[in-house]
Design an enzyme around this catalytic site. Structure first.
Site, PDB file in Angstrom:
ATOM      1  N   GLU A 173       0.811  -1.229   0.000  1.00 35.56           N
ATOM      2  CA  GLU A 173       0.000   0.000   0.000  1.00 35.56           C
ATOM      3  C   GLU A 173       0.846   1.282   0.000  1.00 35.56           C
ATOM      4  O   GLU A 173       0.514   2.226   0.718  1.00 35.56           O
ATOM      5  CB  GLU A 173      -0.923   0.024   1.234  1.00 35.56           C
ATOM      6  CG  GLU A 173      -1.912  -1.096   1.263  1.00 35.56           C
ATOM      7  CD  GLU A 173      -2.701  -1.145   2.571  1.00 35.56           C
ATOM      8  OE1 GLU A 173      -3.912  -1.367   2.493  1.00 35.56           O
ATOM      9  OE2 GLU A 173      -2.118  -0.963   3.649  1.00 35.56           O
TER      10      GLU A 173
HETATM   11  C1  TNX Z   1      -4.342  -3.787   4.879  1.00 35.12           C
HETATM   12  S1  TNX Z   1      -2.753  -6.072   4.202  1.00 35.12           S
HETATM   13  C2  TNX Z   1      -3.042  -3.594   5.314  1.00 35.12           C
HETATM   14  C3  TNX Z   1      -2.805  -3.181   6.701  1.00 35.12           C
HETATM   15  C4  TNX Z   1      -4.083  -2.950   7.455  1.00 35.12           C
HETATM   16  C5  TNX Z   1      -5.071  -4.023   7.093  1.00 35.12           C
HETATM   17  C6  TNX Z   1      -6.335  -3.935   7.877  1.00 35.12           C
HETATM   18  C7  TNX Z   1      -1.671  -5.114   4.139  1.00 35.12           C
HETATM   19  C8  TNX Z   1      -0.461  -5.651   3.573  1.00 35.12           C
HETATM   20  N1  TNX Z   1      -1.931  -3.887   4.575  1.00 35.12           N
HETATM   21  O1  TNX Z   1      -1.991  -2.040   6.744  1.00 35.12           O
HETATM   22  O2  TNX Z   1      -3.803  -2.963   8.812  1.00 35.12           O
HETATM   23  O3  TNX Z   1      -5.361  -3.922   5.735  1.00 35.12           O
HETATM   24  O4  TNX Z   1      -7.155  -5.024   7.628  1.00 35.12           O
END
Ligand code: TNX
Length: 537
Positions: free
Chosen positions: A344
């Site tokens: 992300e």
């Molecule tokens: C996505 S999954 C994220 C996390 C969040 C999560 C909450 C991922 C690699 N990144 O930063 O905590 O969703 O469900």
């Protein structure tokens, strides 16, 4: 000696006939003898009714073993059972056993009640498999490696009640067992909310009990930096000082982290430390101004948004920082991996992201470790040994497999422990899915991605993100009972797995979870045995 006595009809007729003839003295004597026999046999027979099942194959083991052969007999284990090992490499395990069951004694004798042995050479069992033989005079756990003996003990432990309050009878037979996947883990996010060493150790014990072998610690994120880096002290004086909601946060000193690594290693669990980069870095950006492209320290963050922060990818200060951090983490981590996050990074340009990950990969190998990253890293020039953790994108997983990389499966729709069970769950999120216990269990990693062949699946990992999780009670409620299902998906052959069998075994684990004082979700899909539902939340 125990046996069951059931009076036959003939016996009862004789008994009553004799009763009628009780005027005759001599028969009266016989009558009172028979009366005594009947009463005492019934009482004695009932009192000795064995509680343990007689058939090893009927047992409630999770994860389900690869092969069980029952032989129909019984072995009696006393409260002061003896444990012995035929190799000094197993001494840590005999000590672990005697520490986990009060009353068990370590001895040096081939005829101990429980004998641990490395006298085995069976390639099918690998490093983690074992053979458990329960005969009428002894229990023997054999394996190629200590790790296998430890897993065999975890199986035996589930055949016994948790508290050692009286002698027990175990069904005899043989279990041959070994894991389906090399990587069977869970991730704990200690950044969004911080959890201390005692909580992490309790989490490690949960994993060990179900033969899981990896704890991935998500050590850094926007809301907090949780590991001491001696050459970068402000990461902890500033970056650790808060958490989601504005609580006081915290961090592990290097000595505490090493204590966690050792505790895990004693249970054959590898710690995978994650330093999430180049996004999810607000805590670092608030600690060191030079990591920001504008040269100004950012603000600490206590909200729950994602994707807004990034290290400055074209500044050498960033790579000097990453080098210092990776160097120190590598030196205190026994396992072969460092996870660099990489998810992300919406605030990083794509070409900057690729340049950054390529450079960080070189730093990780320079310090002798193998890189793991979330699935977005598949877009970079990753080395063959690098492992890709699929959480979201089937396209990234396909790319990784095409490139020859192994994949850890953590699909958000199946394995995210922070997803609510149903719409009424008090804590948790629901952006990926609601994940009831059957949805968590009912999938096959080998066929999850239509375009990824089974050979590329390194294993399964269930992450617990902790935006809404504040204490151990919260952790337990989201983790249990789903964790048991993930353990089984990672360990057991697909051929022995099915939802109906699993949920029956799961129900039988309720007593154990209660005895461990674990706060678990009593899913309505499981028949917990009609006991009063203890809903703690
Ligand atoms: C996505 S999954 C994220 C996390 C969040 C999560 C909450 C991922 C690699 N990144 O930063 O905590 O969703 O469900």
């Amino acid at each position: 000696m125990c046996f069951t006595f059931q009076p036959t009809p003939k016996f009862l007729v004789l008994y009553f006939l004799l009763n009628k003839m009780n005027k005759i003295m001599i028969l009266e004597l016989k009558y009172s003898f028979l009366h005594f026999m009947l009463v005492s046999l019934v009482i004695f027979g009932t009192a000795c009714e064995p509680k343990e099942p007689t058939n090893l194959a009927d047992h409630i083991l999770i994860p389900h073993p690869a092969e069980i052969t029952a032989s129909g007999g019984r072995f009696q284990l006393n409260t002061e059972a003896t444990v012995s090992a035929n190799d000094p490499a197993l001494n840590g395990i005999t000590d672990y056993i005697s520490a986990s069951v009060a009353g068990y004694k370590v001895v040096d004798a081939d005829d101990a009640d429980i004998l641990l042995s490395l006298d085995m050479s069976d390639s099918l069992l690998g490093d983690e498999g074992y053979r458990l033989d329960i005969s009428e005079d002894q229990i023997v756990i054999k394996a190629n490696q200590p790790n296998g003996v430890f897993n065999g003990w975890q199986t035996l432990r589930q055949l016994m009640p948790l508290s050692n309050t009286g002698s027990i009878e175990l069904p005899t037979g043989t279990i041959m067992d070994y894991p389906r996947y090399a990587h069977r883990g869970s991730m704990l996010d200690v950044s969004r909310h911080f959890f201390g060493v005692a909580d992490v150790k309790r989490y490690i014990d949960f994993l060990a009990a179900y033969k899981m072998n990896v704890l991935h610690l998500h050590l850094t994120d926007d809301q907090g930096w949780r590991i001491e880096i001696k050459s970068k002290p402000e990461l902890t004086t500033i970056g650790s000082s808060t958490e989601v909601g504005g609580g006081e946060g915290g961090f592990y000193t290097q000595a505490q982290y090493q204590d966690i690594v050792q505790y895990a290693a004693d249970r054959f669990i590898t710690i995978i430390p994650e330093i999430d980069m180049p996004g999810h870095t607000q805590a670092a950006l608030a600690s060191y101004a030079e990591l920001n492209c504008n040269g100004k320290a950012g603000e600490l963050y206590t909200g729950t948004e994602v994707g807004f922060s990034t290290l400055c990818t074209d500044s050498e200060a960033t790579y000097e920082f990453v080098d210092a951090v990776v160097k120190e983490i590598a030196a205190i981590t026994r396992g072969p991996y460092i996870h660099i996050g990489g998810d992300e990074s919406h605030a990083t340009q794509k070409e900057d992201y690729i340049y950054f990950v390529n450079r960080v990969q070189k730093i990780v190998s320079k310090y002798g470790k193998t890189m793991i990253g979330w699935d977005e890293i598949a877009q970079c020039e990753i080395e063959k040994e690098t492992i890709v953790q699929q959480w979201n994108s089937a396209g990234n997983a396909a790319k990784a497999a095409q490139n020859g990389n192994k994949i850890i499966l953590s699909p958000a729709t199946r394995t995210y422990l922070d997803m609510k069970y149903d719409s009424t769950t008090r804590i948790g999120l629901d952006w990926a899915s609601l994940i009831e216990v059957n949805q968590a269990y009912n999938w096959n990693p080998d066929t999850m991605n239509a375009t990824v062949a089974a050979d590329f699946i390194h294993g399964v990992e269930a992450p617990l993100w902790t935006e809404t999780v504040e204490n151990m009670d919260d952790i337990e409620y989201l983790v249990f009972p789903r964790l048991l299902g993930y353990a089984e998906i990672g360990w057991s052959p697909q051929t022995v797995r099915n939802w109906d069998g699993y949920r029956t075994r799961l129900a039988a684990h309720a007593d154990r979870l209660e005895a461990e004082d674990i706060n678990f979700y009593r899913s309505p899909l499981v028949d917990w045995g009609g006991k009063d539902s203890i809903e703690h939340l």
